[in-house]
Design an enzyme around this catalytic site. Sequence first.
Site, PDB file in Angstrom:
ATOM      1  N   LYS A 148       0.887  -1.177   0.000  1.00  0.00           N
ATOM      2  CA  LYS A 148       0.000   0.000   0.000  1.00  0.00           C
ATOM      3  C   LYS A 148       0.913   1.210   0.000  1.00  0.00           C
ATOM      4  O   LYS A 148       1.394   1.649   1.040  1.00  0.00           O
ATOM      5  CB  LYS A 148      -0.868  -0.021   1.261  1.00  0.00           C
ATOM      6  CG  LYS A 148      -2.253   0.608   1.107  1.00  0.00           C
ATOM      7  CD  LYS A 148      -2.262   2.060   0.697  1.00  0.00           C
ATOM      8  CE  LYS A 148      -1.983   3.025   1.810  1.00  0.00           C
ATOM      9  NZ  LYS A 148      -1.816   4.419   1.342  1.00  0.00           N
ATOM     10  N   GLU A 183       9.162   1.548  10.955  1.00  0.00           N
ATOM     11  CA  GLU A 183      10.216   2.549  10.693  1.00  0.00           C
ATOM     12  C   GLU A 183       9.506   3.889  10.726  1.00  0.00           C
ATOM     13  O   GLU A 183       8.763   4.212   9.792  1.00  0.00           O
ATOM     14  CB  GLU A 183      10.836   2.334   9.312  1.00  0.00           C
ATOM     15  CG  GLU A 183      11.543   1.021   9.116  1.00  0.00           C
ATOM     16  CD  GLU A 183      12.879   0.961   9.812  1.00  0.00           C
ATOM     17  OE1 GLU A 183      13.275   1.949  10.465  1.00  0.00           O
ATOM     18  OE2 GLU A 183      13.523  -0.084   9.726  1.00  0.00           O
ATOM     19  N   CYS A 185      13.479  10.894   6.901  1.00  0.00           N
ATOM     20  CA  CYS A 185      13.216  10.505   8.293  1.00  0.00           C
ATOM     21  C   CYS A 185      14.424  10.754   9.189  1.00  0.00           C
ATOM     22  O   CYS A 185      14.284  11.129  10.340  1.00  0.00           O
ATOM     23  CB  CYS A 185      12.812   9.042   8.344  1.00  0.00           C
ATOM     24  SG  CYS A 185      13.984   7.985   7.496  1.00  0.00           S
ATOM     25  N   GLU A 232       8.901  16.599  14.490  1.00  0.00           N
ATOM     26  CA  GLU A 232       9.467  16.330  13.166  1.00  0.00           C
ATOM     27  C   GLU A 232       8.794  17.258  12.161  1.00  0.00           C
ATOM     28  O   GLU A 232       7.574  17.243  12.008  1.00  0.00           O
ATOM     29  CB  GLU A 232       9.198  14.867  12.788  1.00  0.00           C
ATOM     30  CG  GLU A 232       9.817  14.498  11.468  1.00  0.00           C
ATOM     31  CD  GLU A 232       9.535  13.062  11.076  1.00  0.00           C
ATOM     32  OE1 GLU A 232       8.395  12.615  11.273  1.00  0.00           O
ATOM     33  OE2 GLU A 232      10.446  12.397  10.568  1.00  0.00           O
TER      34      GLU A 232
HETATM   35  P1  NAD Z   1       2.143   8.600   7.160  1.00  0.00           P
HETATM   36  O1  NAD Z   1       2.297   7.918   8.459  1.00  0.00           O
HETATM   37  O2  NAD Z   1       1.137   9.674   7.034  1.00  0.00           O
HETATM   38  O3  NAD Z   1       1.763   7.538   6.033  1.00  0.00           O
HETATM   39  C1  NAD Z   1       2.551   6.388   5.807  1.00  0.00           C
HETATM   40  C2  NAD Z   1       1.675   5.323   5.174  1.00  0.00           C
HETATM   41  O4  NAD Z   1       0.659   4.967   6.100  1.00  0.00           O
HETATM   42  C3  NAD Z   1       0.958   5.792   3.901  1.00  0.00           C
HETATM   43  O5  NAD Z   1       0.904   4.734   2.980  1.00  0.00           O
HETATM   44  C4  NAD Z   1      -0.421   6.126   4.416  1.00  0.00           C
HETATM   45  O6  NAD Z   1      -1.431   6.025   3.431  1.00  0.00           O
HETATM   46  C5  NAD Z   1      -0.612   5.075   5.494  1.00  0.00           C
HETATM   47  N1  NAD Z   1      -1.589   5.469   6.511  1.00  0.00           N
HETATM   48  C6  NAD Z   1      -1.899   6.720   6.927  1.00  0.00           C
HETATM   49  N2  NAD Z   1      -2.861   6.676   7.871  1.00  0.00           N
HETATM   50  C7  NAD Z   1      -3.164   5.365   8.053  1.00  0.00           C
HETATM   51  C8  NAD Z   1      -4.071   4.672   8.902  1.00  0.00           C
HETATM   52  N3  NAD Z   1      -4.889   5.318   9.736  1.00  0.00           N
HETATM   53  N4  NAD Z   1      -4.096   3.321   8.845  1.00  0.00           N
HETATM   54  C9  NAD Z   1      -3.276   2.651   8.001  1.00  0.00           C
HETATM   55  N5  NAD Z   1      -2.410   3.253   7.161  1.00  0.00           N
HETATM   56  C10 NAD Z   1      -2.348   4.595   7.194  1.00  0.00           C
HETATM   57  O7  NAD Z   1       3.602   9.089   6.752  1.00  0.00           O
HETATM   58  P2  NAD Z   1       4.023   9.919   5.452  1.00  0.00           P
HETATM   59  O8  NAD Z   1       3.539  11.317   5.629  1.00  0.00           O
HETATM   60  O9  NAD Z   1       3.656   9.175   4.214  1.00  0.00           O
HETATM   61  O10 NAD Z   1       5.624   9.862   5.557  1.00  0.00           O
HETATM   62  C11 NAD Z   1       6.329  10.712   6.385  1.00  0.00           C
HETATM   63  C12 NAD Z   1       6.727   9.987   7.659  1.00  0.00           C
HETATM   64  O11 NAD Z   1       7.413   8.781   7.343  1.00  0.00           O
HETATM   65  C13 NAD Z   1       7.683  10.785   8.496  1.00  0.00           C
HETATM   66  O12 NAD Z   1       7.298  10.731   9.846  1.00  0.00           O
HETATM   67  C14 NAD Z   1       9.013  10.079   8.297  1.00  0.00           C
HETATM   68  O13 NAD Z   1       9.921  10.257   9.333  1.00  0.00           O
HETATM   69  C15 NAD Z   1       8.585   8.673   8.136  1.00  0.00           C
HETATM   70  N6  NAD Z   1       9.633   7.883   7.459  1.00  0.00           N
HETATM   71  C16 NAD Z   1      10.390   7.028   8.220  1.00  0.00           C
HETATM   72  C17 NAD Z   1      11.409   6.295   7.615  1.00  0.00           C
HETATM   73  C18 NAD Z   1      12.267   5.345   8.434  1.00  0.00           C
HETATM   74  O14 NAD Z   1      12.892   4.493   7.834  1.00  0.00           O
HETATM   75  N7  NAD Z   1      12.311   5.458   9.742  1.00  0.00           N
HETATM   76  C19 NAD Z   1      11.648   6.433   6.254  1.00  0.00           C
HETATM   77  C20 NAD Z   1      10.862   7.310   5.513  1.00  0.00           C
HETATM   78  C21 NAD Z   1       9.849   8.038   6.138  1.00  0.00           C
END
Ligand code: NAD
Length: 506
Positions: free
Chosen positions: A198, A274, A309, A408
Amino acid sequence: MSITSAQARDRASWKQAAARAQPRIETRLYIDGEYVDALDGGRFATVNPADGEVIAEMAAGTSKDVDRAVAAARRAFKSGAWAKMAPRARMAVLYRFADLIDEHAEELAVLETLDMGKPIADVVNVDLPAVCETLRYFAECIDKVEGSVTSTASNIMHFVLREPVGVVAAITPWNYPLLMATWKIAPALAAGNSVVLKPAEQAPMSCLRLAALFVEAGGPPGVLNVVNGDGEVAGQALARHMDVAKVSFTGSTEVGKLMLQYAGLSNMKRVALECGGKSPHIVTKECGDLDAAAMAVAWGVFYNQGEVCNAGSRLLVHEAVKDELLEKVVAVAGRIQPGDPLDPKTRMGAIVDETQLGRVLGYIESGKSEGAGLHLGGARVREDTGGYYVEPTIFDAVSNDMTIAREEIFGPVLSALSFSELDEAIAVANDTIYGLSAGIWTDDVNVAHRAARAIKAGIVWVNTFDAGDISSPFGGFKQSGFGRDKSIHALDKFTDLKAIWIALRD
Ligand code: NAD
């Protein structure tokens, strides 16, 4: 066609490549080896952050599509077509998959840039080679990671096997759409699992293309499926699905916590997270190369528009070298100005969408209103393009209780704090809910060792920042999550250990 460097072409040539790719964008879901519309027929617009124009209307998967994809993945897993394929045959498919990605580099790169706004140079020169390397690394592991025979009594044959878990859900963010997906897909497939991916709804186009290449490479249909859709709808349905054995999530800490709830409310599926970060980047007075440190500090927070991240978003600098260092960081930042993402000379692109733009600008406002000193930038730029660009921004005189030091931002904003004693810097570095990564610059080996051990983070860089290798585990402590992507350890997440005892007759 394989491309070795984005700069081998000019902006006009990349614009033409984008124009070629755009009419062929696949907007549907990929389930059981074919592109299909969402069962409810829903669609949502995906916007090019470089100009604010709608690129395509993407199919919006719902729980019905998730059911269909998980059923296909489960069927494929149970058939053994992939899970029981001879290891070297599975390896050959993953190698071919990587080769096909290489061959389709132009198309994948422009999709990624159009959808997400990152510079084409970074996709071509960094992300796509890393995607292929990840696939090849885990392909190589397939027949080299072994179980074990343990030292039990002589009338017992006891051995430990690693078995695939079954259907894996990969839920990924938008900041590195292809790479974050591959960090999960590659080890999950190498271990013999089936996958339902997804991708983030903000940037799903490249991942939808990726799945078909796996089947073209010889992967059985149903083993890799992609259901695009809203997180709360498709993402939640997937993470709560009773037939999903494992969810491997990359995204925000807030949504990561929901993953744990979903697992508890459904089938106690395994969870790996992550999540976010607020990484400290410490420059001590023993730093012997302030130019190198300044370069790393600037790129460590402005690369990928700061949408990283592990961005070193908190600079902790010794008061004796603070002014000199900041001057050098500002000079480097001057070379990282936002530009057209399809221009191969551009080093900073657009923020992924209007919502994220608003969030970043909101944090800049909070920095100002809470009393931090705006040292550089702080504004939206290139507004006439219709795109979402923010200039590199530095706040000085930040204290660790300010919002910009604690939360963040996920944008090109650096918060600079100063310290006088190393212990104070370490205490501030650890005074966060996150623990993804940290950097420290020092020529004193004692300081390096002491700080590296004292800082609570999954990765600590000394005299470098954001260095990486596929052999190095990536992931965090505390609320940055648990489980590791990359490296041999990533396979642990996608396998279960089985202990087998055979009592031998005398
Ligand atoms: P997000 O948490 O909003 O979304 C991530 C994924 O989760 C997306 O596919 C989204 O559609 C899904 N999602 C959102 N709400 C959901 C729910 N209620 N139930 C199930 N799935 C849901 O994050 P983002 O804005 O896409 O990405 C940014 C974040 O990702 C930042 O916090 C960043 O630090 C983190 N990130 C971490 C790493 C790592 O390796 N630690 C790497 C890249 C990004």
